[in-house]
Design a protein around this motif. Structure first.
Motif, short mmCIF file in Angstrom:
data_model
loop_
_atom_site.label_atom_id
_atom_site.label_comp_id
_atom_site.label_asym_id
_atom_site.label_seq_id
_atom_site.Cartn_x
_atom_site.Cartn_y
_atom_site.Cartn_z
N UNK A 458 7.86 50.26 63.11
CA UNK A 458 6.72 49.38 62.83
C UNK A 458 6.42 49.25 61.35
N UNK A 459 6.39 50.36 60.60
CA UNK A 459 6.03 50.30 59.18
C UNK A 459 7.09 50.88 58.27
N UNK A 460 8.21 51.26 58.81
CA UNK A 460 9.24 51.94 58.03
C UNK A 460 10.59 51.26 58.23
N UNK A 461 11.32 51.12 57.12
CA UNK A 461 12.68 50.57 57.19
C UNK A 461 13.57 51.36 56.24
N UNK A 462 14.71 51.84 56.74
CA UNK A 462 15.70 52.59 55.96
C UNK A 462 16.99 51.79 55.97
N UNK A 463 17.58 51.60 54.78
CA UNK A 463 18.80 50.79 54.68
C UNK A 463 19.84 51.49 53.80
N UNK A 464 21.11 51.22 54.10
CA UNK A 464 22.23 51.58 53.24
C UNK A 464 23.06 50.31 53.03
N UNK A 465 23.20 49.89 51.76
CA UNK A 465 23.87 48.63 51.43
C UNK A 465 25.08 48.91 50.54
N UNK A 466 26.24 48.41 50.94
CA UNK A 466 27.44 48.55 50.14
C UNK A 466 27.83 47.23 49.50
N UNK A 467 28.09 47.24 48.20
CA UNK A 467 28.49 46.05 47.46
C UNK A 467 29.92 46.20 46.94
N UNK A 468 30.68 45.12 47.03
CA UNK A 468 32.07 45.12 46.57
C UNK A 468 32.82 46.31 47.18
N UNK A 469 32.80 46.39 48.52
CA UNK A 469 33.41 47.52 49.21
C UNK A 469 34.91 47.61 48.98
N UNK A 470 35.56 46.50 48.66
CA UNK A 470 37.00 46.51 48.37
C UNK A 470 37.29 46.93 46.93
N UNK A 471 36.25 47.15 46.14
CA UNK A 471 36.36 47.63 44.76
C UNK A 471 37.27 46.74 43.90
N UNK A 472 37.08 45.44 43.99
CA UNK A 472 37.82 44.50 43.14
C UNK A 472 37.24 44.54 41.74
N UNK A 473 38.11 44.53 40.73
CA UNK A 473 37.68 44.59 39.33
C UNK A 473 38.21 43.39 38.56
N UNK A 474 38.33 42.26 39.22
CA UNK A 474 38.88 41.06 38.59
C UNK A 474 37.97 40.55 37.49
N UNK A 475 38.53 39.84 36.49
CA UNK A 475 37.70 39.21 35.46
C UNK A 475 36.88 38.08 36.06
N UNK A 476 35.57 38.06 35.79
CA UNK A 476 34.69 37.05 36.40
C UNK A 476 33.88 36.27 35.38
N UNK A 477 33.83 36.73 34.11
CA UNK A 477 33.02 36.03 33.12
C UNK A 477 33.63 36.23 31.74
N UNK A 478 33.70 35.14 30.99
CA UNK A 478 34.18 35.23 29.61
C UNK A 478 33.08 35.82 28.75
N UNK A 479 33.49 36.64 27.80
CA UNK A 479 32.49 37.34 26.98
C UNK A 479 31.94 36.42 25.90
N UNK A 480 30.95 36.94 25.18
CA UNK A 480 30.30 36.17 24.12
C UNK A 480 31.24 35.85 22.97
N UNK A 481 32.32 36.62 22.80
CA UNK A 481 33.24 36.34 21.71
C UNK A 481 34.20 35.22 22.02
N UNK A 482 34.12 34.68 23.24
CA UNK A 482 34.83 33.43 23.49
C UNK A 482 36.11 33.56 24.25
N UNK A 483 37.24 33.19 23.63
CA UNK A 483 38.42 32.79 24.37
C UNK A 483 39.31 33.92 24.86
N UNK A 484 39.11 35.17 24.48
CA UNK A 484 40.13 36.17 24.80
C UNK A 484 39.58 37.52 25.24
N UNK A 485 38.33 37.60 25.71
CA UNK A 485 37.79 38.86 26.23
C UNK A 485 36.92 38.55 27.44
N UNK A 486 36.95 39.46 28.45
CA UNK A 486 36.37 39.13 29.74
C UNK A 486 35.65 40.34 30.35
N UNK A 487 34.54 40.05 31.00
CA UNK A 487 33.85 41.08 31.78
C UNK A 487 34.40 41.08 33.20
#
Length: 502
Positions: A458-487
């Motif tokens: 009624x007043x209580x909720x317990x959760x366990x949430x997993x994010x990126x469970x496959x542990x992918x580390x692919x480049x997804x965003x270009x950095x502030x320095x532009x053309x050759x570095x990636x987060x």
């Protein structure tokens, strides 16, 4: 109020955040008076992007290595105060709002210039940035039961900012160990920017029948900006070069129509189309590295003309919904990142064209089970943009926009009854894309999976949430320095939470 600390697998990378919101409203005369205060405290220890060597991310740099100087930080304090008054005036409502935002940021960070163990292979930035914004809006709204609804008003944004600091060279080990100690003082650069952004706007919605809705609106924009900044010396007060002044006046607007040929209770079928002509002044970038590199200045405003058509449908008492839409956008002077002597900077990117199709389907079964799937096909390309690469001007017309996946898709299921077991799972596919503007470095697609379990009473909720469970580390965003570095994609992590209601 809330507070949060989050660490990452990347070395010396975390953030601490605190937030306070106080919101008030009370009757005053025939209207309603509003007063809000919002404060944010944020301390960040930044990560480093991963450099690219040729067509792939450099193997000489370990995963999650941090090349920032010791004590690198991005610390921000922000206070937002707003007040407003809403009052009915016969067939209209008059609304007025006034807000003040004040933020300050301390910056100390650095980037690799050369992915090698040579001396002075990195450049850093140290500085203080202060920004003040004052915003005012007042409008009238005719939104009664008549088939025509109208909104008309004026607004104004006054913004001013100041940055002081400079840059320095240092040596960083590729494995991120033994971080360098940054100098106490770094350079002598100062930037001041002031902007006035005014507008008068109107919007009309006409519903001649239950099947038709027409919308149109227009806005008259005026932007005036002055910028002054210099490396190594103090400029006399009030001396602003002609190249650092800008005054623009432009009209933007939209028009759209929605046709509903069939409706029955919660079920309906809609067809829509719209066209928009948009205008946005480029963000005022108080960038110390850009100013030292001699590339500072006021950028051209971003403008775009876009077209969209699509349909939306609901059936089975609203439990089944589907939508599909297509868009076409011609963009001009898009602001993109570039590198100036190894430091972050911005520039206008000529003209681009974005077009594609997006679709979604959702089904809510009887009970508490919902399934949703989405798909999109995007084609984002440069139409006319010449960029310098190693001293060679290169025309990028026809090249795909970097980091823009052509295909994306997702599917998810949620089981969420009012009490008892709750669960969800989602899978998202991000298609192949090019890492650079010249389209010589290709990255394959990848899929991430999220999921979670919980229990409700009624007043209580317990959760366990997993994010990126496959542990992918692919480049997804270009950095502030532009053309050759990636987060990279953040690593797999698990959140456990408890919520109690009173």
């Amino acid at each position: 109020m809330d507070a949060e600390r989050r660490g990452y697998r990347d070395e010396r990378t975390q953030f601490d955040r605190g937030h306070l919101l106080w919101r008030n409203s009370r009757a005053l005369g025939r209207g309603l008076f509003r007063f809000d205060v919002d404060g944010t405290w944020l301390d960040q220890d930044p990560a480093s992007p991963h450099p690219r060597a040729g067509t792939a991310l450099s193997s000489a740099v370990p995963l999650d290595a941090n090349h920032n100087p010791a004590d690198a930080h991005l610390d921000e304090r922000r206070v937002f105060v707003s007040t407003g008054y809403d009052r009915p005036l016969r067939a209209t409502t008059w609304s007025t709002a006034l807000s003040l935002t004040r933020s300050s940021q301390e910056v100390l960070r650095g980037f690799l210039v050369r992915p090698s163990d040579s001396a002075l292979n990195a450049r850093g930035i140290r500085g203080d940035v202060e920004v003040t914004d004052i915003y005012f809006d007042s409008h009238l709204a005719w939104t009664g039961r008549r088939p025509i609804k109208v909104v008309a008003g004026v607004d104004h944004l006054h913004g001013e900012g100041k940055a002081e600091g400079g840059t320095f060279d240092y040596t960083a080990r590729l494995d991120g160990s033994a971080p360098a100690v940054a100098p106490v003082e770094a350079g002598d650069i100062g930037i001041e920017d002031r902007r006035e952004f005014s507008g008068a706007y109107g919007f009309v919605e006409w519903n001649p029948s239950a099947a038709w809705r027409f919308e149109t609106g227009a806005r008259l924009n005026r932007t005036a900006e002055e910028r002054e900044g210099e490396a190594g010396e103090v400029r006399p007060t009030g001396s602003v070069d002609e190249a650092e002044k800008r005054d623009d006046v432009r009209v933007s607007g939209l028009a759209g129509v929605t046709y509903t040929p069939w409706r029955r209770g919660a079920d309906a079928f809609h067809v829509y189309a719209n066209v928009r002509d948009s205008y946005k002044p480029a963000a005022a970038e108080l960038n110390l590295g850009e100013e030292e590199g001699g590339e500072g200045g006021i950028l051209e405003p971003e403008t775009a003309t876009s077209y969209e058509v699509g349909l939306k449908a609901r059936a089975m008492g609203g439990r089944l919904s589907a939508e599909v839409g297509s868009f076409w956008m011609d963009f001009r002077n898009l602001v993109v990142a570039q590198s100036v002597d190894g430091l972050p900077a911005l520039t206008n990117a000529g003209s681009e064209r974005f077009k594609g199709i997006e679709a979604g389907l959702a089904w809510a079964a009887r009970g508490a089970f919902t399934v949703r799937t989405t798909y999109s096909l995007h084609d984002a390309r440069f139409r006319d943009f010449v960029m310098d690469f190693g001293g060679v001007p290169t025309q990028l017309a026809g090249k795909r926009f970097e980091m823009s996946a052509r295909h994306m898709a997702g599917i998810g299921a949620v089981y969420a009854p009012a009490r008892g077991l709750v669960a969800h799972a989602e899978a998202r596919y991000n298609g192949s894309r090019f890492l650079n503007k010249r389209n010589t470095a290709h990255a394959g697609g990848f899929t991430t999976v999220d999921g979670g379990l919980g229990w409700r009473v009624q007043r209580l909720e317990v959760r366990a949430e997993g994010r990126n469970l496959t542990d992918r580390r692919d480049p997804i965003a270009e950095s502030e320095v532009g053309d050759a570095q990636y987060y990279r994609m953040p690593s797999r992590h698990l959140d456990v939470s408890v919520r109690v209601g009173f």
